[in-house]
Design a protein around this motif. Structure first.
Motif, PDB file in Angstrom:
ATOM      1  N   GLN A  82       0.802  -1.218   0.000  1.00 28.14           N
ATOM      2  CA  GLN A  82       0.000   0.000   0.000  1.00 28.14           C
ATOM      3  C   GLN A  82       0.843   1.279   0.000  1.00 28.14           C
ATOM      4  O   GLN A  82       0.300   2.380  -0.012  1.00 28.14           O
ATOM      5  N   VAL A  83       2.160   1.135   0.009  1.00 31.31           N
ATOM      6  CA  VAL A  83       3.048   2.289   0.129  1.00 31.31           C
ATOM      7  C   VAL A  83       3.167   3.026  -1.205  1.00 31.31           C
ATOM      8  O   VAL A  83       3.341   2.407  -2.251  1.00 31.31           O
ATOM      9  N   GLU A  84       3.065   4.372  -1.138  1.00 31.31           N
ATOM     10  CA  GLU A  84       3.277   5.201  -2.321  1.00 31.31           C
ATOM     11  C   GLU A  84       4.743   5.587  -2.359  1.00 31.31           C
ATOM     12  O   GLU A  84       5.194   6.444  -1.606  1.00 31.31           O
ATOM     13  N   ILE A  85       5.489   4.940  -3.240  1.00 31.94           N
ATOM     14  CA  ILE A  85       6.939   5.119  -3.322  1.00 31.94           C
ATOM     15  C   ILE A  85       7.367   4.630  -4.708  1.00 31.94           C
ATOM     16  O   ILE A  85       6.617   3.919  -5.370  1.00 31.94           O
ATOM     17  N   GLU A  86       8.558   5.005  -5.145  1.00 31.23           N
ATOM     18  CA  GLU A  86       8.969   4.607  -6.495  1.00 31.23           C
ATOM     19  C   GLU A  86       9.200   3.107  -6.617  1.00 31.23           C
ATOM     20  O   GLU A  86       8.818   2.496  -7.611  1.00 31.23           O
ATOM     21  N   ALA A  87       9.842   2.498  -5.620  1.00 31.87           N
ATOM     22  CA  ALA A  87      10.111   1.051  -5.693  1.00 31.87           C
ATOM     23  C   ALA A  87       9.854   0.389  -4.357  1.00 31.87           C
ATOM     24  O   ALA A  87      10.225   0.924  -3.310  1.00 31.87           O
ATOM     25  N   ILE A  88       9.224  -0.765  -4.413  1.00 30.21           N
ATOM     26  CA  ILE A  88       9.132  -1.599  -3.220  1.00 30.21           C
ATOM     27  C   ILE A  88       9.969  -2.848  -3.474  1.00 30.21           C
ATOM     28  O   ILE A  88      10.113  -3.290  -4.609  1.00 30.21           O
ATOM     29  N   VAL A  89      10.519  -3.384  -2.406  1.00 28.65           N
ATOM     30  CA  VAL A  89      11.332  -4.591  -2.512  1.00 28.65           C
ATOM     31  C   VAL A  89      10.485  -5.779  -2.089  1.00 28.65           C
ATOM     32  O   VAL A  89       9.774  -5.727  -1.088  1.00 28.65           O
ATOM     33  N   ASN A  90      10.588  -6.823  -2.877  1.00 29.48           N
ATOM     34  CA  ASN A  90       9.897  -8.069  -2.593  1.00 29.48           C
ATOM     35  C   ASN A  90      10.892  -9.085  -2.065  1.00 29.48           C
ATOM     36  O   ASN A  90      11.934  -9.311  -2.672  1.00 29.48           O
ATOM     37  N   ALA A  91      10.580  -9.699  -0.951  1.00 30.27           N
ATOM     38  CA  ALA A  91      11.371 -10.824  -0.437  1.00 30.27           C
ATOM     39  C   ALA A  91      10.915 -12.058  -1.199  1.00 30.27           C
ATOM     40  O   ALA A  91      10.022 -12.772  -0.776  1.00 30.27           O
ATOM     41  N   ALA A  92      11.521 -12.263  -2.355  1.00 32.76           N
ATOM     42  CA  ALA A  92      11.100 -13.298  -3.296  1.00 32.76           C
ATOM     43  C   ALA A  92      11.765 -14.632  -2.996  1.00 32.76           C
ATOM     44  O   ALA A  92      12.619 -14.739  -2.115  1.00 32.76           O
ATOM     45  N   ASN A  93      11.395 -15.643  -3.770  1.00 33.11           N
ATOM     46  CA  ASN A  93      12.118 -16.914  -3.745  1.00 33.11           C
ATOM     47  C   ASN A  93      12.851 -17.048  -5.076  1.00 33.11           C
ATOM     48  O   ASN A  93      12.636 -16.257  -5.993  1.00 33.11           O
ATOM     49  N   THR A  94      13.719 -18.024  -5.181  1.00 30.44           N
ATOM     50  CA  THR A  94      14.572 -18.138  -6.362  1.00 30.44           C
ATOM     51  C   THR A  94      13.794 -18.370  -7.661  1.00 30.44           C
ATOM     52  O   THR A  94      14.272 -18.030  -8.736  1.00 30.44           O
ATOM     53  N   THR A 101       7.806  -4.354 -13.194  1.00 31.49           N
ATOM     54  CA  THR A 101       6.735  -3.395 -12.952  1.00 31.49           C
ATOM     55  C   THR A 101       6.132  -3.670 -11.570  1.00 31.49           C
ATOM     56  O   THR A 101       6.304  -4.758 -11.016  1.00 31.49           O
ATOM     57  N   ALA A 102       5.383  -2.709 -11.055  1.00 35.11           N
ATOM     58  CA  ALA A 102       4.636  -2.921  -9.809  1.00 35.11           C
ATOM     59  C   ALA A 102       3.170  -3.224 -10.107  1.00 35.11           C
ATOM     60  O   ALA A 102       2.362  -3.348  -9.183  1.00 35.11           O
ATOM     61  N   GLY A 103       2.843  -3.302 -11.378  1.00 38.69           N
ATOM     62  CA  GLY A 103       1.474  -3.658 -11.744  1.00 38.69           C
ATOM     63  C   GLY A 103       0.446  -2.692 -11.185  1.00 38.69           C
ATOM     64  O   GLY A 103       0.548  -1.483 -11.379  1.00 38.69           O
ATOM     65  N   ASN A 104      -0.504  -3.228 -10.443  1.00 43.12           N
ATOM     66  CA  ASN A 104      -1.629  -2.443  -9.922  1.00 43.12           C
ATOM     67  C   ASN A 104      -1.328  -1.682  -8.632  1.00 43.12           C
ATOM     68  O   ASN A 104      -2.221  -1.016  -8.102  1.00 43.12           O
ATOM     69  N   MET A 105      -0.113  -1.792  -8.116  1.00 41.26           N
ATOM     70  CA  MET A 105       0.210  -1.110  -6.853  1.00 41.26           C
ATOM     71  C   MET A 105       0.572   0.355  -7.082  1.00 41.26           C
ATOM     72  O   MET A 105       0.821   0.785  -8.201  1.00 41.26           O
ATOM     73  N   LYS A 106       0.643   1.119  -5.994  1.00 37.90           N
ATOM     74  CA  LYS A 106       0.968   2.544  -6.061  1.00 37.90           C
ATOM     75  C   LYS A 106       2.432   2.782  -6.420  1.00 37.90           C
ATOM     76  O   LYS A 106       2.783   3.821  -6.961  1.00 37.90           O
ATOM     77  N   ALA A 107       3.290   1.829  -6.113  1.00 36.91           N
ATOM     78  CA  ALA A 107       4.712   1.929  -6.460  1.00 36.91           C
ATOM     79  C   ALA A 107       4.863   1.827  -7.981  1.00 36.91           C
ATOM     80  O   ALA A 107       3.962   1.345  -8.675  1.00 36.91           O
ATOM     81  N   ASN A 108       6.007   2.279  -8.491  1.00 40.70           N
ATOM     82  CA  ASN A 108       6.287   2.175  -9.925  1.00 40.70           C
ATOM     83  C   ASN A 108       6.946   0.848 -10.286  1.00 40.70           C
ATOM     84  O   ASN A 108       6.700   0.296 -11.342  1.00 40.70           O
ATOM     85  N   LYS A 109       7.825   0.366  -9.405  1.00 48.29           N
ATOM     86  CA  LYS A 109       8.606  -0.829  -9.685  1.00 48.29           C
ATOM     87  C   LYS A 109       8.642  -1.738  -8.457  1.00 48.29           C
ATOM     88  O   LYS A 109       8.490  -1.286  -7.325  1.00 48.29           O
ATOM     89  N   VAL A 110       8.893  -3.029  -8.717  1.00 44.39           N
ATOM     90  CA  VAL A 110       9.165  -3.992  -7.650  1.00 44.39           C
ATOM     91  C   VAL A 110      10.570  -4.529  -7.887  1.00 44.39           C
ATOM     92  O   VAL A 110      10.889  -4.975  -8.996  1.00 44.39           O
ATOM     93  N   ILE A 111      11.386  -4.445  -6.874  1.00 44.89           N
ATOM     94  CA  ILE A 111      12.714  -5.048  -6.914  1.00 44.89           C
ATOM     95  C   ILE A 111      12.609  -6.343  -6.115  1.00 44.89           C
ATOM     96  O   ILE A 111      12.290  -6.319  -4.930  1.00 44.89           O
ATOM     97  N   HIS A 112      12.819  -7.458  -6.799  1.00 41.99           N
ATOM     98  CA  HIS A 112      12.711  -8.778  -6.181  1.00 41.99           C
ATOM     99  C   HIS A 112      14.101  -9.213  -5.751  1.00 41.99           C
ATOM    100  O   HIS A 112      15.016  -9.268  -6.571  1.00 41.99           O
ATOM    101  N   THR A 113      14.264  -9.521  -4.473  1.00 42.35           N
ATOM    102  CA  THR A 113      15.540 -10.028  -3.980  1.00 42.35           C
ATOM    103  C   THR A 113      15.272 -11.302  -3.188  1.00 42.35           C
ATOM    104  O   THR A 113      14.213 -11.445  -2.575  1.00 42.35           O
ATOM    105  N   VAL A 114      16.227 -12.207  -3.233  1.00 42.05           N
ATOM    106  CA  VAL A 114      16.051 -13.494  -2.564  1.00 42.05           C
ATOM    107  C   VAL A 114      16.926 -13.532  -1.319  1.00 42.05           C
ATOM    108  O   VAL A 114      18.152 -13.545  -1.415  1.00 42.05           O
ATOM    109  N   GLY A 115      16.274 -13.519  -0.164  1.00 42.96           N
ATOM    110  CA  GLY A 115      16.999 -13.574   1.097  1.00 42.96           C
ATOM    111  C   GLY A 115      17.427 -14.993   1.433  1.00 42.96           C
ATOM    112  O   GLY A 115      16.900 -15.968   0.885  1.00 42.96           O
ATOM    113  N   PRO A 116      18.386 -15.096   2.331  1.00 40.19           N
ATOM    114  CA  PRO A 116      18.862 -16.415   2.736  1.00 40.19           C
ATOM    115  C   PRO A 116      17.922 -17.097   3.723  1.00 40.19           C
ATOM    116  O   PRO A 116      17.273 -16.434   4.529  1.00 40.19           O
TER     117      PRO A 116
END
Length: 167
Positions: A12-24, A67-82
Motif C-alpha cells: 500500500q506504500v506510495e513510493i517509487e520502488a518496493i522490494v519483494n522478499a522473493a524466492n529463487t 513493474t509494480a502492476g496495480n500497486m501505487k509503487a512504480n517498480k518492484v525489486i525482487h531479492t532473494v533472502g537467505p
C-alpha cells in the motif's frame, strides 16, 4: 539518504520502488512475496516469467526488477533472502547483499525512493534482531547520489520495535 521506519503493508506504500522478499523461482509464494504478487496482479508474474526464461530465476542475495502492476509503487525489486541455517551458511553476507543489490538496482533505474520489507524474517527463519541490525547498518553505510529516501516497512510489531530501537 533519509531513512524512515513505519509499521504497515508494503503493498500500500506510495513510493517509487518496493522490494519483494522473493524466492529463487520468482513465481510468487507466501508472506510478503504472495501479497505483492496478489496486489500487483498478473503483470508482475509475466515479467518474472520473462526473467526466469532469460536467466533462470534469481540467486540468493541478488535482485531483479519488474513493474509494480496495480500497486501505487512504480517498480518492484525482487531479492532473494537467505534461509537461516544457524549462521553457518554465510547468511549475514547474503542478507547484506540483498540490500546492496536492491539499492544498486534502484540507482541503475533512476529511482529516488525505495521501501524494504523485513527480508528473510518470516518463513526463512532469520532471527529478527540480527536481520534488523544488518538491514539498518547496510543501508546507513550505503552511499548514493540518486536515492533520497529509504523506507523500512515492518508488517509486525516485533520488527517495528526492533528497527526503532536500532535506528
Amino acid at each position: 539518504m533519509k531513512i524512515k521506519i513505519i509499521k504497515g503493508d508494503i503493498t500500500q506504500v506510495e513510493i517509487e520502488a518496493i522490494v519483494n522478499a522473493a524466492n529463487t523461482s520468482l513465481l510468487g509464494g507466501g508472506g510478503v512475496d504472495g501479497a505483492i504478487h496478489k496486489a500487483g496482479g498478473k503483470a508482475i508474474l509475466e515479467e518474472c516469467i520473462a526473467i526466469r526464461n532469460r536467466q533462470g530465476g534469481c540467486n540468493v542475495g541478488e535482485a531483479v526488477i519488474t513493474t509494480a502492476g496495480n500497486m501505487k509503487a512504480n517498480k518492484v525489486i525482487h531479492t532473494v533472502g537467505p534461509r537461516w541455517n544457524g549462521g553457518n551458511s554465510n547468511e549475514a553476507e547474503k542478507l547484506k547483499n540483498c540490500y546492496i543489490n536492491s539499492l544498486q538496482l534502484a540507482e541503475q533505474n533512476g529511482l529516488k525512493s525505495i521501501a524494504f520489507p523485513n527480508i528473510s524474517t518470516g518463513i526463512y527463519g532469520y532471527p529478527k534482531e540480527q536481520a534488523a541490525r544488518i538491514a539498518l547498518k547496510t543501508v546507513e553505510e550505503y552511499q548514493s547520489e540518486i536515492i533520497e529516501e529509504v523506507l523500512f516497512v515492518c508488517f509486525d510489531e516485533e520488527n517495528y520495535l526492533l528497527y526503532q530501537a536500532y535506528q
